[in-house]
Every structure is written in C-alpha cells, then in structure tokens.
Design an enzyme around this catalytic site. Sequence first.
Site, PDB file in Angstrom:
ATOM      1  CG  LEU A  73      -5.261  14.348 -21.390  1.00  0.00           C
ATOM      2  CD1 LEU A  73      -5.760  12.907 -21.283  1.00  0.00           C
ATOM      3  CD2 LEU A  73      -5.059  14.934 -20.001  1.00  0.00           C
ATOM      4  CG  ASP A  74       1.167  17.672 -20.971  1.00  0.00           C
ATOM      5  OD1 ASP A  74       0.921  18.421 -21.929  1.00  0.00           O
ATOM      6  OD2 ASP A  74       1.339  18.076 -19.805  1.00  0.00           O
ATOM      7  N   PRO A  75       1.722  13.952 -23.437  1.00  0.00           N
ATOM      8  CG  PRO A  75       3.350  13.942 -25.127  1.00  0.00           C
ATOM      9  CD  PRO A  75       2.609  14.869 -24.181  1.00  0.00           C
ATOM     10  CG  LEU A  76       3.660  11.969 -17.620  1.00  0.00           C
ATOM     11  CD1 LEU A  76       4.602  10.784 -17.474  1.00  0.00           C
ATOM     12  CD2 LEU A  76       4.071  13.099 -16.685  1.00  0.00           C
ATOM     13  CB  ALA A  77      -1.528  13.210 -19.061  1.00  0.00           C
TER      14      ALA A  77
END
Length: 332
Positions: A73-77
């Site tokens: 998962l991306d850091p934002l997610a």
Amino acid sequence: MPKDAKAGPISALFGVVKPSGPTSMSLVNDVKQLVANSPLFVEESKLAAKAKNPSKRGRHRRDAVKIGQGGTLDPLADGVLVIGVGKGTKKLSEFLDCVKEYRTTCLLGCETDSYDSEGKQVRVAPWRHVTREQVEEHLAQFRGEIEQVPPLFSALKMDGMPLYDYARKGIPLPRPIEKRKVTVHELELVEWLGSDHSYRFPEKKFSKEEQEAMEKALQSVDDGVSITDEPDEEVSSENAPTAFVLRMKVSGGTYVRSIVHDLAHALGSAGHVVTLTRSRQGRFALEPTQDGDRACVPWEVFQSALADEGEADDDGHKEWEREVLAKLERVD
C-alpha cells in the site's frame, strides 16, 4: 485459538490495519521485531541460541523466521495489509492477483505527478462545472474490463529505466507506456462532499522546467500532449474544490489512482487521490461480511507491543500474540 497454539512454532497469514503515513515495508519490519522473538512463530531452540549470542548481526545471520506482505500500500493509503509468516510467505502471491476493495476520495481541479496528494502539482484545471450526475454518468465507462495506462511517475521500468526518470529528465519515451487490462467489478459514488471538506491542493508545484520535461517525455509518443494550466477562479478556504468518495471492487493490478485521474479527465477537469483505504484484500477485510472472511489486527496492537510487550498469560501468550491468534489463518 488453534488447539496446539502452545506447541508452536506456527506458520500463518493475518491482516494488519495499516495507518496512513508509514510505508508498508516499515510496518512489516516493525512486526518482524515482535514475530522474530515470539515462541508462537519461532522454535524455542532458535530463541535460546539468539539469547546466548545477541550480538550476532549482519548479513551472515539467518533470520529466525520468514515474513513478508502480500501487496504494498502506498504511504498515503490505509487499510488491509496481509502479512505472511513462515510457510505463509509462500501463499502471499495469491493476494497480488485477488479481488480487492477500496474507498477513495477524489479532489477535482488539480493533477499531480503521483496522481495523489503526496506528489507535486502538475497542472490545474476547471472543476466548477462538474456535477454529481455527471460523475455518476461517467463512472459507467470505467466498469468491467478496461485498459489502464500506469502513471508516468511510477517505478515501472522501460528499457531498464524507471518511468519517473524519463519524466524528470525530459528524456523521450522509447515507446508508449504499455496498457494493462484490469477488471473493475463494482464502481459507485458513495458520498458527494462538494466543497464541504478540508482537502486542498498540494503546496509543492512543478516548475516550468519540470512541466516542459514531462511534456517532452510524453510528446515522443503522443504529439497531442500539452501540460498547461487552465486555472479556475482562485480557491479559498471558503470555496474548496469539489471532492467526492468512490467505492470500488477491482482485480489485482488495478491502479486506483489512475481511475481517479482518468475519470477527472473524462469530466473535463483534473483530479487526484486525497484518501485511499483498502477495505478488503481477498478474504481479509476491515468489516468481515462473508463466510470465510477474516478480520484484521489494528496497528495499535503492534504499536503498543513494540513499546512494551507486557506479561504473558497462563498459556504463555502476550496480548499482541492473543490478538493475532484470534484473527490468523494457519498455514500447514
């Protein structure tokens, strides 16, 4: 709890509720600190040997247990991150291609290099003309089997070089970015926020030179590309750009950010992701609703254990181990 949980060590799969911010790999490494010292997952003899020689570190030391994750998962997610321990790591590949569910917030009026709020502004575009009805109407073209072009600012490689290097350096792409076939099983608008929210465009912006470099990279395969700002009226705190929330159920390999990016273009605007939650990855879900579903362990459980594992209970398990045991899927 498995009847022979006390016997250990066991191999397993379990879901963790990733928070927004840290990378997936940093969370895996944090969980590993606990797992690698737990008799639930590591043989007693290995733990005893490690205790006798705690200074043995570096590349020559064999890990006491294997651990990995089944889809970054991306850091934002935030949301479901499947972890595999021991033989469970061999099962992780099935979670790369499994059906996943997401909930994401799109903010109109601004396109970023990463297609999300972590990136820089590439260009701005009008957004006031977009209505809820238009969004719902345009969603139809993104359902079913579709072809997606991965973001230019991604780590995917072309002729051995990451795509983002072509964009940053203004190097012409040797050929168009290969499209990927994915399946969007479900896609719906679940909440219309309008301007009633706190989301804003990223503060960092592409310089004129960066815009020209990206244009140069893309024009080598598409003469019609032009990265030009089309500013709407000045955005103020009282007049935020339109935002809305989508829920989708998609096949493995689907770029949620690309759906948001392409939808905004179809609406005659620009847009990027400001929140992204993976609510389901295969049978691991934030809210189990189907037979065979498994709940996930909140990240706070591991966070607390990393600060202080506490005392073991009568069965020899610490609190974080009990939480994992209650939700894991054993792999024999």
